[in-house]
Design a protein around this motif. Structure first.
Motif, mmCIF file in Angstrom:
data_model
loop_
_atom_site.group_PDB
_atom_site.id
_atom_site.type_symbol
_atom_site.label_atom_id
_atom_site.label_comp_id
_atom_site.label_asym_id
_atom_site.label_seq_id
_atom_site.Cartn_x
_atom_site.Cartn_y
_atom_site.Cartn_z
ATOM 1 N N THR A 37 0.830 -1.198 0.000
ATOM 2 C CA THR A 37 0.000 0.000 0.000
ATOM 3 C C THR A 37 0.868 1.253 0.000
ATOM 4 N N PHE A 38 1.875 1.255 0.874
ATOM 5 C CA PHE A 38 2.760 2.415 0.982
ATOM 6 C C PHE A 38 3.465 2.691 -0.342
ATOM 7 N N MET A 39 3.908 1.638 -1.018
ATOM 8 C CA MET A 39 4.603 1.781 -2.298
ATOM 9 C C MET A 39 3.688 2.440 -3.325
ATOM 10 N N ASN A 40 2.438 2.004 -3.367
ATOM 11 C CA ASN A 40 1.469 2.558 -4.304
ATOM 12 C C ASN A 40 1.178 4.020 -3.992
ATOM 13 N N VAL A 41 0.901 4.308 -2.723
ATOM 14 C CA VAL A 41 0.589 5.669 -2.301
ATOM 15 C C VAL A 41 1.792 6.585 -2.512
ATOM 16 N N LEU A 42 2.970 6.102 -2.143
ATOM 17 C CA LEU A 42 4.184 6.894 -2.289
ATOM 18 C C LEU A 42 4.413 7.250 -3.751
ATOM 19 N N ASP A 43 4.154 6.298 -4.647
ATOM 20 C CA ASP A 43 4.407 6.535 -6.058
ATOM 21 C C ASP A 43 3.436 7.556 -6.643
ATOM 22 N N SER A 44 2.273 7.692 -6.043
ATOM 23 C CA SER A 44 1.312 8.687 -6.513
ATOM 24 C C SER A 44 1.764 10.092 -6.165
ATOM 25 N N SER A 45 2.297 10.276 -4.962
ATOM 26 C CA SER A 45 2.668 11.621 -4.514
ATOM 27 C C SER A 45 4.117 11.975 -4.811
ATOM 28 N N ILE A 46 4.968 10.963 -4.976
ATOM 29 C CA ILE A 46 6.396 11.228 -5.142
ATOM 30 C C ILE A 46 6.698 11.890 -6.484
ATOM 31 N N ALA A 47 5.836 11.637 -7.493
ATOM 32 C CA ALA A 47 6.080 12.179 -8.829
ATOM 33 C C ALA A 47 5.668 13.641 -8.942
ATOM 34 N N ASN A 48 4.825 14.110 -8.027
ATOM 35 C CA ASN A 48 4.309 15.475 -8.152
ATOM 36 C C ASN A 48 5.409 16.524 -8.179
ATOM 37 N N VAL A 49 6.365 16.407 -7.249
ATOM 38 C CA VAL A 49 7.411 17.425 -7.163
ATOM 39 C C VAL A 49 8.472 17.256 -8.250
ATOM 40 N N ALA A 50 8.477 16.106 -8.904
ATOM 41 C CA ALA A 50 9.497 15.849 -9.931
ATOM 42 C C ALA A 50 9.034 16.227 -11.335
ATOM 43 N N ILE A 51 7.784 16.647 -11.492
ATOM 44 C CA ILE A 51 7.250 16.925 -12.830
ATOM 45 C C ILE A 51 8.077 17.956 -13.590
ATOM 46 N N PRO A 52 8.433 19.109 -12.992
ATOM 47 C CA PRO A 52 9.253 20.067 -13.751
ATOM 48 C C PRO A 52 10.595 19.491 -14.179
ATOM 49 N N THR A 53 11.224 18.698 -13.316
ATOM 50 C CA THR A 53 12.518 18.100 -13.660
ATOM 51 C C THR A 53 12.358 17.058 -14.761
ATOM 52 N N ILE A 54 11.354 16.198 -14.638
ATOM 53 C CA ILE A 54 11.099 15.189 -15.667
ATOM 54 C C ILE A 54 10.829 15.873 -17.010
ATOM 55 N N SER A 55 10.010 16.918 -16.974
ATOM 56 C CA SER A 55 9.673 17.638 -18.207
ATOM 57 C C SER A 55 10.920 18.226 -18.857
ATOM 58 N N GLY A 56 11.774 18.843 -18.044
ATOM 59 C CA GLY A 56 12.989 19.443 -18.585
ATOM 60 C C GLY A 56 13.943 18.408 -19.159
ATOM 61 N N ASN A 57 14.102 17.295 -18.450
ATOM 62 C CA ASN A 57 15.035 16.258 -18.917
ATOM 63 C C ASN A 57 14.549 15.567 -20.183
ATOM 64 N N LEU A 58 13.229 15.459 -20.344
ATOM 65 C CA LEU A 58 12.686 14.783 -21.521
ATOM 66 C C LEU A 58 12.346 15.756 -22.644
ATOM 67 N N GLY A 59 12.585 17.053 -22.412
ATOM 68 C CA GLY A 59 12.380 18.043 -23.458
ATOM 69 C C GLY A 59 10.924 18.299 -23.797
ATOM 70 N N ILE A 134 -4.493 -1.787 -3.433
ATOM 71 C CA ILE A 134 -5.167 -1.142 -2.301
ATOM 72 C C ILE A 134 -6.247 -2.040 -1.696
ATOM 73 N N PRO A 135 -7.244 -2.503 -2.472
ATOM 74 C CA PRO A 135 -8.302 -3.325 -1.849
ATOM 75 C C PRO A 135 -7.806 -4.667 -1.325
ATOM 76 N N ALA A 161 -1.212 4.419 4.353
ATOM 77 C CA ALA A 161 -1.781 5.198 3.254
ATOM 78 C C ALA A 161 -1.686 6.686 3.527
ATOM 79 N N VAL A 162 -1.799 7.080 4.791
ATOM 80 C CA VAL A 162 -1.756 8.494 5.133
ATOM 81 C C VAL A 162 -0.330 9.016 5.192
ATOM 82 N N VAL A 163 0.625 8.155 5.588
ATOM 83 C CA VAL A 163 2.015 8.574 5.683
ATOM 84 C C VAL A 163 2.595 8.882 4.299
#
Length: 533
Positions: A37-59, A134-135, A161-163
């Motif tokens: 569960t933590f892996m799934n939840v973490l992967d949903s929120s962990i990408a949010n802050v990386a979007i500008p970097t991912i966008s720049g690196n992939l052009g 999750i279920p 899930a909350v952490v």
């Protein structure tokens, strides 16, 4: 039989359910299952802050980079209704372990992606295989504890899930700044392999019974068609000038027709992929629409905030992550309190308080200025954890209230699908709205920036004098400042609109009847905790 994911162990298996774990096995089982569960939840929120970097690196643009979030959510939403059918065909444990291993593989593919199309394809796969995690993690964990300790199992499960929202942004920002954005996906590999290995070792002899059940192939195809068409239309619409583009028009037509046929088919099919008849219930309709719209607004803003900080305030990924990390602090602290008072309180009052709390937080943000300091960014995020704690559990209790136990798995699955899909749609709509408001404010501000405006002329002259630059450079500097201000004004519009939406959907809560505690003890807490990601 309906196919949405079970929110509790199958009733048919209850008579022959294996004995609960005890001691060290119970601790290890809890850690292993909760990590999925933590892996799934973490992967949903962990990408949010990386979007500008991912966008720049992939052009690609940041708007296109946001698709990394939306395609994952859309694919995840579509796969959720299949969990029940897959569980009966494959078995609970085999499906759970297989989903973890496929999630690991797709995470590896995400990290290796050389361009945006490959990354998006890997994210679609990742979202699709994440549907059962999750279920099933909640159902498996409930089966590991004695019945009298079911609430403890749900509390421990919900904590993971909350952490996620606390750890995800800060970990994602640190990894992105210190190493590479690819590692925000690679970290799933050791976590997933450990979770899958330990789960298989402990649970392989505790497999649920399997049987062949029919699947609504037509309904599933229609579901995929209208969800995919609508999401692509929302993500590509701005780039293609919306309905000036034949492609966008066709996508809209396909989505509308497929959705209409889907509704008719699901209401008449004997084995629907999602049981739309549940919406005939007042509690389910009001609760599901309220939780879905609210989650769409909440999640869309959660994606937008770090983008703005990195693009216009020059925050590093790790700093943007630390600013958004406090979101889950009060949610974790207050979750047990809400769990205790909910049985003695009208859930509608708690849900209303949550919506009012969200509205207050977004109104606070609507007064941001370009010179805002870090504390005034952190404070609303910290306070947002309070309405979060009053949000998912009471609303889930409302929408499941009054349903017979046999309907709860289908209801939990359908509400989860609606919520996750609205998260994807909300992210797209809010991103589009922000871009439009930036353009509007930029145009209005630019109208005042001309040589006939003495304030503008004085500003240019002051810049030339202070910085020893020529007039062209001074005008360029002014335009940067103007763009930053337009982005700030556009963001304030989004925040103000979000506050208004939370107030406007409060009546949805009060069209429902006062909910009694759901017959299936695990269901409400389970879906609520799932919603926290």
């Amino acid at each position: 039989m309906s196919t949405p994911p079970p929110a509790a162990p199958p009733a048919s298996a209850s008579a022959t359910a294996p004995a609960p774990f005890t001691g060290g096995k119970l601790v290890l089982a809890t850690i292993a299952v909760a990590l999925a569960t933590f892996m799934n939840v973490l992967d949903s929120s962990i990408a949010n802050v990386a979007i500008p970097t991912i966008s720049g690196n992939l052009g690609v643009s940041v708007d296109e980079g946001t698709w990394v979030v939306t395609v994952f959510a859309a694919a995840n939403a579509v796969s959720i209704p299949l969990t029940g059918w897959l569980t009966q065909r494959i078995g609970q444990i085999k499906l759970f372990v297989s989903a973890i291993l496929l999630f690991v593989m797709s995470s590896w593919l995400c990290g290796l992606a050389p361009n945006l199309p490959v990354l998006l394809a890997a994210r679609v796969l990742q979202g699709a295989v994440a549907g059962p995690l999750i279920p099933l993690s909640q159902a498996i964990l409930l089966g590991s504890y004695p019945k009298e300790k079911a609430s403890m199992a749900l509390a421990l499960w919900g904590m993971t899930a909350v952490v996620g929202p606390i750890a995800g942004p800060s970990i994602g920002g640190w990894i992105t700044d210190s190493y590479s954005w690819s590692w925000i996906f690679y970290i799933n590999i050791p976590v997933g392999l450990f979770s899958a290995g330990v789960t298989w070792f402990l649970y392989r002899q505790r497999e649920s019974p399997t049987r062949k059940v029919p699947i609504d192939r037509v309904g599933l195809l229609l579901l995929i068609t209208w969800v995919a068409s609508l999401q692509i239309m929302l993500d590509k619409g701005r780039d293609l000038d919306w309905f000036a583009s034949p492609l966008v028009v066709w996508l809209g037509v396909i989505a509308a027709i497929a959705f209409a046929v889907f509704v008719v088919w699901e209401l008449t099919d004997a084995n629907p992929v999602v049981d739309l008849r549940l919406f005939a219930g007042r509690n389910f309709f009001g609760g599901t629409v309220a939780i879905s719209v609210a989650y769409g607004v909440f999640f869309g803003n959660l994606v937008l905030l770090p983008q703005w900080m990195q693009q216009y305030l020059n925050y590093r990924s790790v700093d943007a992550g630390l600013v958004t990390a406090p979101l889950g602090i009060f949610a974790v602290i207050l979750a047990p309190v809400i769990g205790k008072i909910l049985p003695r309180t009208d859930a509608r009052l708690l849900a209303t308080a949550a919506f009012v709390g969200f509205a207050i937080v977004f109104y606070m943000r609507s007064n941001y200025v370009t010179e805002i300091d870090t504390w005034h960014l952190v404070l609303p995020t910290l306070l947002q954890g309070i309405p979060m704690a009053c949000f998912f559990v009471p609303l889930t209790s409302i929408l499941l209230g009054g349903l017979p136990p046999s309907k709860i798995p289908a209801a939990a699955g359908l509400s989860n699908f609606a919520r996750v899909f609205c998260g994807a749609v909300g992210t797209s709509l809010i991103g589009n709205a922000w871009t439009d408001r930036i353009a509007l404010h930029h145009e209005r501000l630019t109208e005042q920036a001309n040589i006939y405006n003495p304030t503008f002329s004085a500003s240019i002259a002051a810049s030339q004098s202070a910085l020893h630059i020529d007039a062209a450079q001074a005008r360029g500097l002014f335009d940067v400042s103007l763009s930053t201000q337009a982005a700030m004004m556009g963001l304030n519009d989004i925040f103000y609109g979000s506050a208004l939406i939370f107030i406007l959907i409060i009546p949805l809560i009060w069209i429902t009847r006062r909910a009694k505690r759901a017959a299936s003890g695990g269901a409400p807490g389970a879906d609520a905790a799932a919603g926290a990601h």
